[in-house]
Design an enzyme around this catalytic site. Structure first.
Site, short mmCIF file in Angstrom:
data_model
loop_
_atom_site.label_atom_id
_atom_site.label_comp_id
_atom_site.label_asym_id
_atom_site.label_seq_id
_atom_site.Cartn_x
_atom_site.Cartn_y
_atom_site.Cartn_z
N ASN A 184 25.55 -26.47 23.03
CA ASN A 184 26.21 -25.58 22.08
C ASN A 184 26.82 -24.44 22.89
O ASN A 184 26.12 -23.53 23.31
CB ASN A 184 25.17 -25.05 21.08
CG ASN A 184 25.73 -23.97 20.16
OD1 ASN A 184 26.93 -23.77 20.10
ND2 ASN A 184 24.84 -23.27 19.45
N TRP A 185 28.13 -24.52 23.10
CA TRP A 185 28.79 -23.54 23.97
C TRP A 185 28.92 -22.17 23.31
O TRP A 185 29.26 -21.20 23.98
CB TRP A 185 30.18 -24.04 24.36
CG TRP A 185 30.16 -25.27 25.24
CD1 TRP A 185 29.06 -25.89 25.77
CD2 TRP A 185 31.30 -26.00 25.70
NE1 TRP A 185 29.44 -26.96 26.53
CE2 TRP A 185 30.82 -27.05 26.51
CE3 TRP A 185 32.67 -25.87 25.51
CZ2 TRP A 185 31.67 -27.97 27.12
CZ3 TRP A 185 33.52 -26.79 26.11
CH2 TRP A 185 33.02 -27.82 26.91
N LYS A 186 28.73 -22.12 22.00
CA LYS A 186 28.93 -20.87 21.25
C LYS A 186 30.36 -20.36 21.56
O LYS A 186 31.26 -21.18 21.76
CB LYS A 186 27.83 -19.86 21.58
CG LYS A 186 26.43 -20.49 21.37
CD LYS A 186 25.28 -19.54 21.40
CE LYS A 186 23.98 -20.29 21.14
NZ LYS A 186 22.81 -19.40 21.08
N HIS A 214 23.53 -22.81 12.08
CA HIS A 214 22.94 -22.17 13.25
C HIS A 214 22.48 -20.75 12.87
O HIS A 214 23.12 -20.09 12.05
CB HIS A 214 23.95 -22.11 14.39
CG HIS A 214 23.34 -21.68 15.68
ND1 HIS A 214 23.13 -20.37 16.00
CD2 HIS A 214 22.84 -22.40 16.71
CE1 HIS A 214 22.54 -20.29 17.18
NE2 HIS A 214 22.35 -21.52 17.63
N GLU A 239 22.80 -18.02 14.25
CA GLU A 239 23.82 -16.97 14.43
C GLU A 239 24.78 -16.94 13.24
O GLU A 239 25.27 -15.87 12.85
CB GLU A 239 24.55 -17.18 15.77
CG GLU A 239 23.63 -16.79 16.93
CD GLU A 239 23.86 -17.55 18.21
OE1 GLU A 239 24.92 -18.17 18.40
OE2 GLU A 239 22.92 -17.54 19.06
N GLU A 280 15.22 -24.55 15.62
CA GLU A 280 15.50 -23.47 16.57
C GLU A 280 14.80 -22.20 16.10
O GLU A 280 15.35 -21.47 15.25
CB GLU A 280 17.00 -23.22 16.67
CG GLU A 280 17.78 -24.43 17.12
CD GLU A 280 19.06 -24.04 17.85
OE1 GLU A 280 19.30 -24.64 18.91
OE2 GLU A 280 19.79 -23.15 17.39
N GLY A 337 18.03 -17.64 23.14
CA GLY A 337 18.65 -16.75 24.11
C GLY A 337 17.71 -15.71 24.68
O GLY A 337 18.13 -14.77 25.34
N SER A 370 16.19 -21.54 24.33
CA SER A 370 15.84 -21.34 25.75
C SER A 370 15.41 -22.62 26.45
O SER A 370 14.51 -22.59 27.30
CB SER A 370 14.80 -20.23 25.89
OG SER A 370 15.33 -18.99 25.44
N GLY A 409 21.86 -23.84 24.52
CA GLY A 409 22.90 -22.81 24.48
C GLY A 409 23.26 -22.34 25.88
O GLY A 409 24.06 -22.98 26.57
N GLY A 410 22.65 -21.27 26.30
CA GLY A 410 22.97 -20.65 27.59
C GLY A 410 23.02 -21.64 28.75
O GLY A 410 23.97 -21.63 29.55
C1 G2H Z 1 19.81 -21.65 20.37
C2 G2H Z 1 20.24 -22.28 21.63
C3 G2H Z 1 21.40 -23.22 21.37
P1 G2H Z 1 19.80 -20.90 23.87
O1 G2H Z 1 20.87 -20.88 19.79
O2 G2H Z 1 21.71 -23.51 20.04
O3 G2H Z 1 20.66 -21.26 22.53
O4 G2H Z 1 19.53 -22.20 24.57
O5 G2H Z 1 20.70 -19.98 24.67
O6 G2H Z 1 18.52 -20.24 23.45
#
Ligand code: G2H
Length: 256
Positions: free
Chosen positions: A10-12, A102, A104, A172, A178, A218, A239-240
């Site tokens: 998920n690149w956001k 999501h 967010e 999630e 994050g 995470s 995500g990240g």
């Molecule tokens: C949760 C996730 C991807 P991350 O939002 O959807 O983000 O891996 O940065 O916690």
């Protein structure tokens, strides 16, 4: 039934269309290097809307083993909805999936359970599989314990939904997103099992047995295998760590 692990990036709101093409190409090379077998894991990316056409063209040209989808979809199919994107348009771009609900979207953009439900129905009208996100905040966890809020969100999101049209569920926990502080594999398993129980209750054993339930929050190369070892965790929404080619390549090469 057998569930192929699903690893989704998920690149956001990151990577413009040029960066998206460069990244997807690197990911494809990495999968090729690793002799990636799509039977071991389905790899998917979720770019911003403005990137999707470019990503589609690259993937189709070389028949790359990478699925893709959007990060959101309108509840409506067309009309006076400035700024919204129809599931019909996503279907034209051959998006197999769309992320819906999501945290967010829920917290920063005020999406309610009813909105999420309407978006799931919209995705299904256009033959797109929702990656339906649920998860509790730290306060929810404190007040209601594990599972209660994600289970309630899932039930609300699935009102009048036909499970046979295809679903991916992503658990999630908001407190893990994050933050660098992932849930433990045991926490993820407990909630993913409860979510599968909702699917069994609503749609029966067959759909519940076939539906992938992901963990997100995470996830990184160092912890992916610990989640995938759990019987009810069928993959990850990343995500990240999905924005770093080396990290994401290691994640998709996870070994149980
Ligand atoms: C949760 C996730 C991807 P991350 O939002 O959807 O983000 O891996 O940065 O916690």
């Amino acid at each position: 039934g057998k569930r192929t692990p699903f690893i989704a990036g998920n690149w956001k709101m990151n990577l413009d269309h040029l960066q998206a093409v460069a990244f997807t190409q690197k990911l494809a090379w990495s999968l090729k290097d690793a002799k990636h077998d799509p039977a071991d894991a389905e790899v998917a990316v979720f770019p911003p809307f403005t990137d999707i056409r470019s990503v589609q063209t690259l993937i189709a040209a070389d028949n790359l083993p990478i699925a893709y989808g959007a990060q959101d979809v309108s509840a409506h199919d067309s009309g006076a909805y400035t700024g919204e994107v129809s599931g019909a348009f996503l279907a034209k771009l051959e998006c197999a999936y769309v992320i819906i609900g999501h945290s967010e979207r829920r917290t920063l953009h005020g999406e309610t359970d009813a909105d999420v439900n309407a978006k799931v129905l919209a995705a299904h009208r256009h033959g797109i599989v929702p990656v339906l996100c649920v998860g509790e905040t730290a306060e929810d966890l404190e007040a209601h314990g594990p599972s209660a809020v994600p289970v309630a969100q899932l039930r609300a999101a699935l009102e009048n939904v036909e499970g046979a049209k295809g679903l991916v569920i992503a658990y999630e926990p908001v407190w893990a997103i994050g933050s660098g502080q992932a849930a433990t594999p045991q926490q993820a398993e407990q909630v993913c099992e409860a979510l599968r129980g909702v699917l069994r209750d609503l749609f029966g054993d067959e759909v519940a047995g076939e539906t992938r339930v992901l963990y997100g929050g995470s996830v990184k190369a160092a912890n992916i295998a610990s989640f995938l070892r759990e019987p009810n965790v069928d993959g990850a929404l990343v995500g990240g760590a999905s924005l770093d080619i080396d990290e994401f390549s290691s994640i998709v090469r996870f070994k149980k």
